[in-house]
Design a protein around this motif. Sequence first.
Motif, PDB file in Angstrom:
ATOM      1  N   ALA A  50       0.888  -1.255  -0.139  1.00  7.26           N
ATOM      2  CA  ALA A  50      -0.005  -0.038  -0.129  1.00  7.26           C
ATOM      3  C   ALA A  50       0.732   1.395  -0.100  1.00  7.26           C
ATOM      4  O   ALA A  50       0.507   2.325  -0.690  1.00  7.26           O
ATOM      5  N   ARG A  51       1.970   1.305   0.826  1.00 12.07           N
ATOM      6  CA  ARG A  51       2.873   2.352   0.721  1.00 12.07           C
ATOM      7  C   ARG A  51       3.656   2.567  -0.895  1.00 12.07           C
ATOM      8  O   ARG A  51       3.699   3.641  -1.075  1.00 12.07           O
ATOM      9  N   GLU A  52       3.819   1.574  -1.061  1.00 11.11           N
ATOM     10  CA  GLU A  52       4.650   1.453  -2.542  1.00 11.11           C
ATOM     11  C   GLU A  52       3.758   1.857  -3.601  1.00 11.11           C
ATOM     12  O   GLU A  52       4.040   2.770  -4.713  1.00 11.11           O
ATOM     13  N   HIS A  53       2.470   1.520  -3.797  1.00 10.57           N
ATOM     14  CA  HIS A  53       1.635   1.549  -4.700  1.00 10.57           C
ATOM     15  C   HIS A  53       0.467   2.395  -4.558  1.00 10.57           C
ATOM     16  O   HIS A  53      -0.302   2.683  -5.538  1.00 10.57           O
ATOM     17  N   GLY A  54       0.279   2.822  -3.497  1.00 12.37           N
ATOM     18  CA  GLY A  54      -0.907   3.776  -3.168  1.00 12.37           C
ATOM     19  C   GLY A  54      -2.120   3.122  -3.172  1.00 12.37           C
ATOM     20  O   GLY A  54      -2.310   1.861  -3.028  1.00 12.37           O
ATOM     21  N   ASN A  55      -3.307   3.710  -3.457  1.00  8.66           N
ATOM     22  CA  ASN A  55      -4.670   3.119  -3.264  1.00  8.66           C
ATOM     23  C   ASN A  55      -5.056   2.677  -4.513  1.00  8.66           C
ATOM     24  O   ASN A  55      -5.703   3.261  -5.508  1.00  8.66           O
ATOM     25  N   VAL A  56      -4.652   1.278  -4.589  1.00 14.74           N
ATOM     26  CA  VAL A  56      -5.221   0.451  -5.767  1.00 14.74           C
ATOM     27  C   VAL A  56      -6.161  -0.576  -5.569  1.00 14.74           C
ATOM     28  O   VAL A  56      -6.560  -1.092  -6.609  1.00 14.74           O
ATOM     29  N   GLY A  57      -6.753  -0.402  -4.402  1.00 14.89           N
ATOM     30  CA  GLY A  57      -7.879  -1.225  -4.204  1.00 14.89           C
ATOM     31  C   GLY A  57      -7.529  -2.466  -3.234  1.00 14.89           C
ATOM     32  O   GLY A  57      -6.308  -2.900  -3.695  1.00 14.89           O
ATOM     33  N   ASP A  58      -8.308  -2.762  -2.457  1.00 17.29           N
ATOM     34  CA  ASP A  58      -8.052  -4.079  -1.513  1.00 17.29           C
ATOM     35  C   ASP A  58      -7.830  -5.243  -2.186  1.00 17.29           C
ATOM     36  O   ASP A  58      -6.723  -6.080  -1.871  1.00 17.29           O
ATOM     37  N   GLU A  59      -8.621  -5.515  -3.274  1.00 20.98           N
ATOM     38  CA  GLU A  59      -8.413  -6.841  -4.054  1.00 20.98           C
ATOM     39  C   GLU A  59      -7.253  -6.865  -4.590  1.00 20.98           C
ATOM     40  O   GLU A  59      -6.647  -7.996  -4.549  1.00 20.98           O
ATOM     41  N   ARG A  60      -6.695  -5.659  -5.498  1.00 19.11           N
ATOM     42  CA  ARG A  60      -5.441  -5.783  -6.014  1.00 19.11           C
ATOM     43  C   ARG A  60      -4.225  -6.103  -4.833  1.00 19.11           C
ATOM     44  O   ARG A  60      -3.468  -6.669  -5.214  1.00 19.11           O
ATOM     45  N   LEU A  61      -4.381  -5.404  -3.842  1.00 16.57           N
ATOM     46  CA  LEU A  61      -3.168  -5.373  -2.864  1.00 16.57           C
ATOM     47  C   LEU A  61      -3.158  -6.991  -2.317  1.00 16.57           C
ATOM     48  O   LEU A  61      -2.134  -7.636  -2.272  1.00 16.57           O
ATOM     49  N   MET A  62      -4.208  -7.640  -2.362  1.00 12.35           N
ATOM     50  CA  MET A  62      -4.323  -8.862  -1.661  1.00 12.35           C
ATOM     51  C   MET A  62      -3.690  -9.801  -2.774  1.00 12.35           C
ATOM     52  O   MET A  62      -3.071 -10.684  -2.342  1.00 12.35           O
ATOM     53  N   LEU A  63      -4.133  -9.583  -4.117  1.00 12.39           N
ATOM     54  CA  LEU A  63      -3.362 -10.274  -5.046  1.00 12.39           C
ATOM     55  C   LEU A  63      -2.108 -10.193  -5.193  1.00 12.39           C
ATOM     56  O   LEU A  63      -1.272 -11.275  -5.222  1.00 12.39           O
ATOM     57  N   MET A  64      -1.373  -9.050  -5.034  1.00 18.50           N
ATOM     58  CA  MET A  64      -0.038  -8.719  -5.060  1.00 18.50           C
ATOM     59  C   MET A  64       0.678  -9.387  -4.025  1.00 18.50           C
ATOM     60  O   MET A  64       1.718  -9.743  -4.030  1.00 18.50           O
ATOM     61  N   ALA A  65      -0.118  -9.175  -2.845  1.00 18.15           N
ATOM     62  CA  ALA A  65       0.635  -9.918  -1.562  1.00 18.15           C
ATOM     63  C   ALA A  65       0.724 -11.517  -1.669  1.00 18.15           C
ATOM     64  O   ALA A  65       1.428 -12.260  -1.442  1.00 18.15           O
TER      65      ALA A  65
END
Length: 101
Positions: A50-65
Amino acid sequence: MGGRLRRRQQLAHVAINFNGRSFRFSCGENEVQRLEEIGKYLTAKLEELAREHGNVGDERLMLMAALMVTDELFDARADIDDLLEGSAEEAQAVAARRHSA
């Protein structure tokens, strides 16, 4: 049940908090500490993304993680394979890579 009484395992609940939301999970009482540790690890990954990519959405953050953690798993499996197949020198190289990461 065949005439025997089965003891029901008591369920515990663990809350994992991310992005202002709380997600509750049930687990066995003996699994609470492990689930809390896993939750903290995943939450740290999510916060880093979230710090690196900003507000990209929870679903996208979950997939990236999930992709990051899966990549770590694949690396760990490769390291184990190297250790099982290799020599002491290769084992030391794997250990050195692990400590430098």
